[in-house]
Design a protein around this motif. Structure first.
Motif, PDB file in Angstrom:
ATOM      1  N   SER A  81      -8.345   4.244   7.143  1.00  0.00           N
ATOM      2  CA  SER A  81      -8.487   3.039   7.979  1.00  0.00           C
ATOM      3  C   SER A  81      -7.686   1.867   7.416  1.00  0.00           C
ATOM      4  O   SER A  81      -8.134   0.723   7.445  1.00  0.00           O
ATOM      5  CB  SER A  81      -9.957   2.638   8.108  1.00  0.00           C
ATOM      6  OG  SER A  81     -10.715   3.704   8.544  1.00  0.00           O
ATOM      7  N   LEU A  82      -6.525   2.185   6.883  1.00  0.00           N
ATOM      8  CA  LEU A  82      -5.643   1.133   6.360  1.00  0.00           C
ATOM      9  C   LEU A  82      -4.305   1.156   7.107  1.00  0.00           C
ATOM     10  O   LEU A  82      -3.288   0.684   6.595  1.00  0.00           O
ATOM     11  CB  LEU A  82      -5.386   1.352   4.855  1.00  0.00           C
ATOM     12  CG  LEU A  82      -6.587   1.282   3.911  1.00  0.00           C
ATOM     13  CD1 LEU A  82      -6.203   1.780   2.523  1.00  0.00           C
ATOM     14  CD2 LEU A  82      -7.123  -0.135   3.798  1.00  0.00           C
ATOM     15  N   ASN A  83      -4.316   1.726   8.327  1.00  0.00           N
ATOM     16  CA  ASN A  83      -3.041   2.005   9.001  1.00  0.00           C
ATOM     17  C   ASN A  83      -2.187   0.782   9.323  1.00  0.00           C
ATOM     18  O   ASN A  83      -0.987   0.898   9.442  1.00  0.00           O
ATOM     19  CB  ASN A  83      -3.240   2.883  10.248  1.00  0.00           C
ATOM     20  CG  ASN A  83      -4.521   2.610  10.977  1.00  0.00           C
ATOM     21  OD1 ASN A  83      -5.468   2.153  10.352  1.00  0.00           O
ATOM     22  ND2 ASN A  83      -4.557   2.889  12.243  1.00  0.00           N
ATOM     23  N   ASN A  84      -2.821  -0.392   9.463  1.00  0.00           N
ATOM     24  CA  ASN A  84      -2.007  -1.580   9.764  1.00  0.00           C
ATOM     25  C   ASN A  84      -1.626  -2.348   8.508  1.00  0.00           C
ATOM     26  O   ASN A  84      -1.035  -3.424   8.591  1.00  0.00           O
ATOM     27  CB  ASN A  84      -2.769  -2.505  10.721  1.00  0.00           C
ATOM     28  CG  ASN A  84      -3.009  -1.826  12.056  1.00  0.00           C
ATOM     29  OD1 ASN A  84      -2.147  -1.100  12.541  1.00  0.00           O
ATOM     30  ND2 ASN A  84      -4.175  -2.021  12.621  1.00  0.00           N
ATOM     31  N   LEU A  85      -2.001  -1.812   7.374  1.00  0.00           N
ATOM     32  CA  LEU A  85      -1.828  -2.575   6.125  1.00  0.00           C
ATOM     33  C   LEU A  85      -0.813  -1.952   5.181  1.00  0.00           C
ATOM     34  O   LEU A  85      -0.707  -2.353   4.029  1.00  0.00           O
ATOM     35  CB  LEU A  85      -3.181  -2.700   5.416  1.00  0.00           C
ATOM     36  CG  LEU A  85      -4.298  -3.335   6.255  1.00  0.00           C
ATOM     37  CD1 LEU A  85      -5.646  -3.132   5.601  1.00  0.00           C
ATOM     38  CD2 LEU A  85      -4.027  -4.821   6.435  1.00  0.00           C
ATOM     39  N   GLY A  86      -0.069  -0.974   5.676  1.00  0.00           N
ATOM     40  CA  GLY A  86       0.869  -0.250   4.820  1.00  0.00           C
ATOM     41  C   GLY A  86       1.912  -1.115   4.157  1.00  0.00           C
ATOM     42  O   GLY A  86       2.321  -0.858   3.025  1.00  0.00           O
ATOM     43  N   ASN A  87       2.342  -2.167   4.854  1.00  0.00           N
ATOM     44  CA  ASN A  87       3.401  -2.999   4.293  1.00  0.00           C
ATOM     45  C   ASN A  87       2.870  -4.285   3.656  1.00  0.00           C
ATOM     46  O   ASN A  87       3.625  -5.182   3.322  1.00  0.00           O
ATOM     47  CB  ASN A  87       4.413  -3.358   5.385  1.00  0.00           C
ATOM     48  CG  ASN A  87       5.158  -2.121   5.846  1.00  0.00           C
ATOM     49  OD1 ASN A  87       5.548  -1.277   5.033  1.00  0.00           O
ATOM     50  ND2 ASN A  87       5.327  -1.969   7.151  1.00  0.00           N
ATOM     51  N   MET A 101     -10.890  -2.633   0.482  1.00  0.00           N
ATOM     52  CA  MET A 101      -9.604  -2.002   0.857  1.00  0.00           C
ATOM     53  C   MET A 101      -8.920  -1.420  -0.381  1.00  0.00           C
ATOM     54  O   MET A 101      -8.338  -0.335  -0.330  1.00  0.00           O
ATOM     55  CB  MET A 101      -8.677  -3.045   1.470  1.00  0.00           C
ATOM     56  CG  MET A 101      -9.057  -3.522   2.838  1.00  0.00           C
ATOM     57  SD  MET A 101      -7.956  -4.893   3.242  1.00  0.00           S
ATOM     58  CE  MET A 101      -8.667  -5.443   4.766  1.00  0.00           C
ATOM     59  N   LYS A 102      -9.005  -2.167  -1.481  1.00  0.00           N
ATOM     60  CA  LYS A 102      -8.378  -1.674  -2.726  1.00  0.00           C
ATOM     61  C   LYS A 102      -9.023  -0.352  -3.159  1.00  0.00           C
ATOM     62  O   LYS A 102      -8.341   0.577  -3.584  1.00  0.00           O
ATOM     63  CB  LYS A 102      -8.541  -2.710  -3.840  1.00  0.00           C
ATOM     64  CG  LYS A 102      -7.615  -3.904  -3.699  1.00  0.00           C
ATOM     65  CD  LYS A 102      -7.857  -4.924  -4.789  1.00  0.00           C
ATOM     66  CE  LYS A 102      -6.988  -6.142  -4.567  1.00  0.00           C
ATOM     67  NZ  LYS A 102      -7.303  -7.261  -5.439  1.00  0.00           N
ATOM     68  N   ARG A 137       3.582  11.379   5.927  1.00  0.00           N
ATOM     69  CA  ARG A 137       2.377  11.713   5.145  1.00  0.00           C
ATOM     70  C   ARG A 137       1.663  10.429   4.704  1.00  0.00           C
ATOM     71  O   ARG A 137       0.433  10.338   4.770  1.00  0.00           O
ATOM     72  CB  ARG A 137       2.778  12.571   3.934  1.00  0.00           C
ATOM     73  CG  ARG A 137       1.671  12.870   2.958  1.00  0.00           C
ATOM     74  CD  ARG A 137       0.758  13.986   3.426  1.00  0.00           C
ATOM     75  NE  ARG A 137      -0.367  14.159   2.510  1.00  0.00           N
ATOM     76  CZ  ARG A 137      -1.636  14.169   2.877  1.00  0.00           C
ATOM     77  NH1 ARG A 137      -1.967  14.045   4.149  1.00  0.00           N
ATOM     78  NH2 ARG A 137      -2.594  14.336   2.008  1.00  0.00           N
ATOM     79  N   ILE A 138       2.455   9.455   4.279  1.00  0.00           N
ATOM     80  CA  ILE A 138       1.868   8.172   3.866  1.00  0.00           C
ATOM     81  C   ILE A 138       1.130   7.533   5.044  1.00  0.00           C
ATOM     82  O   ILE A 138       0.003   7.044   4.893  1.00  0.00           O
ATOM     83  CB  ILE A 138       2.962   7.230   3.311  1.00  0.00           C
ATOM     84  CG1 ILE A 138       3.422   7.724   1.937  1.00  0.00           C
ATOM     85  CG2 ILE A 138       2.458   5.785   3.192  1.00  0.00           C
ATOM     86  CD1 ILE A 138       4.582   6.971   1.344  1.00  0.00           C
ATOM     87  N   SER A 139       1.742   7.578   6.225  1.00  0.00           N
ATOM     88  CA  SER A 139       1.099   7.010   7.411  1.00  0.00           C
ATOM     89  C   SER A 139      -0.215   7.736   7.717  1.00  0.00           C
ATOM     90  O   SER A 139      -1.219   7.100   8.051  1.00  0.00           O
ATOM     91  CB  SER A 139       2.027   7.105   8.618  1.00  0.00           C
ATOM     92  OG  SER A 139       3.202   6.408   8.347  1.00  0.00           O
ATOM     93  N   ALA A 155       0.846  -1.209   0.000  1.00  0.00           N
ATOM     94  CA  ALA A 155       0.000   0.000   0.000  1.00  0.00           C
ATOM     95  C   ALA A 155       0.878   1.254   0.000  1.00  0.00           C
ATOM     96  O   ALA A 155       0.625   2.209  -0.749  1.00  0.00           O
ATOM     97  CB  ALA A 155      -0.911  -0.019   1.218  1.00  0.00           C
ATOM     98  N   LYS A 156       1.923   1.243   0.816  1.00  0.00           N
ATOM     99  CA  LYS A 156       2.826   2.400   0.883  1.00  0.00           C
ATOM    100  C   LYS A 156       3.490   2.650  -0.469  1.00  0.00           C
ATOM    101  O   LYS A 156       3.590   3.787  -0.930  1.00  0.00           O
ATOM    102  CB  LYS A 156       3.908   2.161   1.940  1.00  0.00           C
ATOM    103  CG  LYS A 156       3.431   2.349   3.358  1.00  0.00           C
ATOM    104  CD  LYS A 156       4.566   2.143   4.331  1.00  0.00           C
ATOM    105  CE  LYS A 156       4.099   2.356   5.761  1.00  0.00           C
ATOM    106  NZ  LYS A 156       5.145   2.052   6.744  1.00  0.00           N
ATOM    107  N   GLU A 157       3.964   1.571  -1.085  1.00  0.00           N
ATOM    108  CA  GLU A 157       4.647   1.719  -2.380  1.00  0.00           C
ATOM    109  C   GLU A 157       3.689   2.191  -3.468  1.00  0.00           C
ATOM    110  O   GLU A 157       4.055   3.015  -4.316  1.00  0.00           O
ATOM    111  CB  GLU A 157       5.305   0.393  -2.776  1.00  0.00           C
ATOM    112  CG  GLU A 157       6.525   0.078  -1.937  1.00  0.00           C
ATOM    113  CD  GLU A 157       6.926  -1.381  -1.980  1.00  0.00           C
ATOM    114  OE1 GLU A 157       8.001  -1.709  -1.439  1.00  0.00           O
ATOM    115  OE2 GLU A 157       6.171  -2.220  -2.513  1.00  0.00           O
ATOM    116  N   ASN A 158       2.454   1.691  -3.427  1.00  0.00           N
ATOM    117  CA  ASN A 158       1.463   2.165  -4.396  1.00  0.00           C
ATOM    118  C   ASN A 158       1.223   3.657  -4.239  1.00  0.00           C
ATOM    119  O   ASN A 158       1.122   4.388  -5.239  1.00  0.00           O
ATOM    120  CB  ASN A 158       0.147   1.400  -4.211  1.00  0.00           C
ATOM    121  CG  ASN A 158       0.060   0.184  -5.114  1.00  0.00           C
ATOM    122  OD1 ASN A 158      -0.018   0.299  -6.339  1.00  0.00           O
ATOM    123  ND2 ASN A 158       0.103  -0.993  -4.520  1.00  0.00           N
TER     124      ASN A 158
END
Lengths: 294, 262
Positions: free
Chosen positions: A116-122, A132-133, A107-109, A88-91
């Motif tokens: 509501s995707l804070n635990n899914l960044g990696n 989610m997508k 900023r990404i965080s 998600a972060k890379e996208n």
């Protein structure tokens, strides 16, 4: 004016998909394009983004040719447009760099937290659910750069109930901040309380368009004593600009009068109502009436 | 500034598993080749090449004889040009960056990766060369740089061809198949080498012809390319290469700018 389209025609293999569209979106609007599959909604959106070229007609977005880099437009495609092998972060980073924007890890965080995707960044986006997508895509469309105008193609695709509630409030929040929105959707009822304007596309033309006020009452259903029914219908018919339907002890009144005015009228005529139901305007009804299916 | 666009393309490609698989395969193949040569099993094939070249980076040259750079250039070029079609991201990317910026960033990332790839091969080649014969006898910096330039030119020209095909077909797999058949087709056909006209149907012939012409004084090149008949001078070869690149750029640019993304 954000979009000004004049007589847009788009043909594919001699078949007209857009057949003379005149369309405007002004600042501050949340403008919904409604229509069946193949009515030309997505084609028009892609014309306004410069992804498709019209066969003829003129279109300007912020006074420029569509696709002009300097306009602050966010776009959410109807398809999933993520790199499945990236997290998600890379996208988000790819989207930011592609928009020529710098983006910090903090900023990404922030963005992920807001979505509501804070635990899914990696986590790789291929492992995400459809909802989610869509959230991630919406973040890429609205948060990686400053956006004045947002174009959403089927934004409710893949969203669950929570996602839908969240989307509605998010669109309202963006609109309050001054972001104008153009959206094309099949799910009319889902978004009707959020929109300010609508255009109904039918066979490549705009069959109907107008302002939309969600809470505006379309009329009243009045139930009175049987002895008073005919008298009331006759009274109502003599008031200008009223449409009265009387059928099977139901009096349906399409009126510009409000609830208080109706009550005052009944009181004046000494009629005691058994029940008054407010009939709210329904975009679905307007749509079905327009395409002739009601 | 193109830097951000290049960064975006870089993240996309560098996180792709196939790139690392390809580099891993490359390393593995060279180590296997190295052991084969040190055990003298392939000496009669390779010895003349080694004798003609310089010990320090002899394996760098061998690597170029392996045709694996064709695989690298084709798969990478196809992937860079067509990945946005495969992932459905082309519409959003064009909306974010504009058409021509996306096109230019892909060309630049291809160039950067080719340069890194050739340096990577050179590094492994030098290491294996040193292990094989650790006497630095005839080292010439200019010769080494020319070999690097030759590697970069020929690999980029092939990659550029693959990018053009991938842009036309909007597909990585179709481009891979078409380019590999075109580049390697002649070698795959039985008795193909006797059918000289096949040279002229093979884009690899032109790529190697142009690249070889630029560095015609390099030892060992005649053993590793299909063409040995380039009699043009340096500037004529430069013009050919520039012309080839311009044709590829023009085709891709026109397609990028005029294509409809529905």
């Amino acid at each position: 004016m954000i979009i000004n389209a004049q007589n847009i025609i788009k043909n594919y293999k001699n078949k007209a998909v857009l057949n003379g569209i005149n369309f405007k979106v002004n600042e501050g609007e949340i403008h919904a394009i409604l229509g069946k599959n193949g009515a030309g909604k997505s084609t028009f959106i892609k014309v306004s983004l410069g992804l498709i070229f019209p066969t003829s007609g003129e279109i300007a977005v912020y006074g420029e040719k569509p696709g002009h880099k300097n306009t602050k437009i966010g776009y959410l495609s109807e398809n999933i447009t993520l790199y499945p092998h990236l997290t998600a972060k890379e996208n988000l980073k790819v989207a930011a760099y592609t928009a020529d924007e710098k983006i910090s890890d903090s900023r990404i965080s922030d963005i992920l937290e807001r979505m509501s995707l804070n635990n899914l960044g990696n986590k790789k986006s291929i492992e995400f659910s459809l909802g989610m997508k869509r959230r991630l895509q919406l973040a890429m469309a609205t948060m990686i750069k400053e956006v004045d105008f947002l174009i959403l193609d089927e934004p409710t695709n893949g969203l669950d109930i929570n996602g839908l509630i969240w989307l509605k409030s998010y669109l309202k929040e963006l609109n309050k901040k001054g972001v104008s929105i153009l959206l094309a959707s099949h799910s009319i009822l889902d978004l009707q309380e959020s929109i300010t304007n609508y255009s109904i596309f039918e066979n490549g033309i705009i069959a109907k368009e107008g302002k939309w006020i969600n809470d505006q009452s379309q009329g009243f259903e009045i139930k009175v004593d049987k002895n008073d029914e005919i008298r009331l219908v006759n009274i109502l018919k003599h008031i200008p600009k009223q449409i009265v339907n009387y059928d099977k002890a139901k009096i349906i009144l399409n009126t510009e009068m409000n609830f208080k005015e109706i009550n005052q009228l009944l009181f004046k005529e000494n009629i005691i109502p058994e029940n008054i139901t407010i009939i709210k305007n329904s975009l679905e009804k307007v749509y079905l009436e327009t395409i002739g299916e009601l | 500034m193109m830097l951000n666009y290049i960064r975006a393309e870089w993240i996309k490609i560098i996180k792709t598993r196939f790139l690392w698989i390809l580099l891993g395969m490359y390393t593995l193949i060279f180590i296997l080749l190295f052991y084969q040569f040190t055990l003298n099993e392939g000496a009669n094939v390779i010895e003349p090449l080694l004798k003609n070249s310089i010990n320090l980076y002899s394996f760098f040259i061998i690597m170029y004889s392996a045709f694996l750079n064709i695989i690298f250039a084709v798969t990478l070029g196809s992937h860079i040009a067509a990945n946005d079609y495969s992932y459905n991201t082309i519409q959003t990317n064009i909306q974010l960056s504009g058409r021509y910026r996306l096109f230019i960033s892909k060309l630049l990332v291809m160039l950067i990766l080719v340069v890194l790839f050739v340096f990577f091969i050179a590094l492994i080649g030098i290491l294996l060369g040193l292990i094989h014969e650790p006497i630095v006898s005839m080292f010439s910096l200019s010769d080494f740089l020319k070999r690097l330039a030759f590697g970069i030119t020929s690999t980029y020209l092939m990659g550029l061809f693959a990018m053009t095909v991938a842009t036309i077909f909007k597909s990585t797999s179709r481009s891979n198949i078409i380019c590999i058949i075109l580049f390697l087709g002649q070698s795959l056909l039985p008795y193909g080498s006797h059918m000289k006209y096949l040279h002229y149907l093979n884009p690899y012939f032109y790529v190697s012809y142009f690249a070889e012409g630029l560095f015609s004084n390099l030892k060992g090149l005649s053993n590793i390319t299909v063409s040995t008949i380039n009699t043009l001078n340096f500037s004529q070869n430069i013009m050919l290469i520039v012309g080839y690149c311009l044709v590829c750029f023009a085709i891709q640019f026109l397609i990028f700018n005029r294509r409809e993304y529905s």
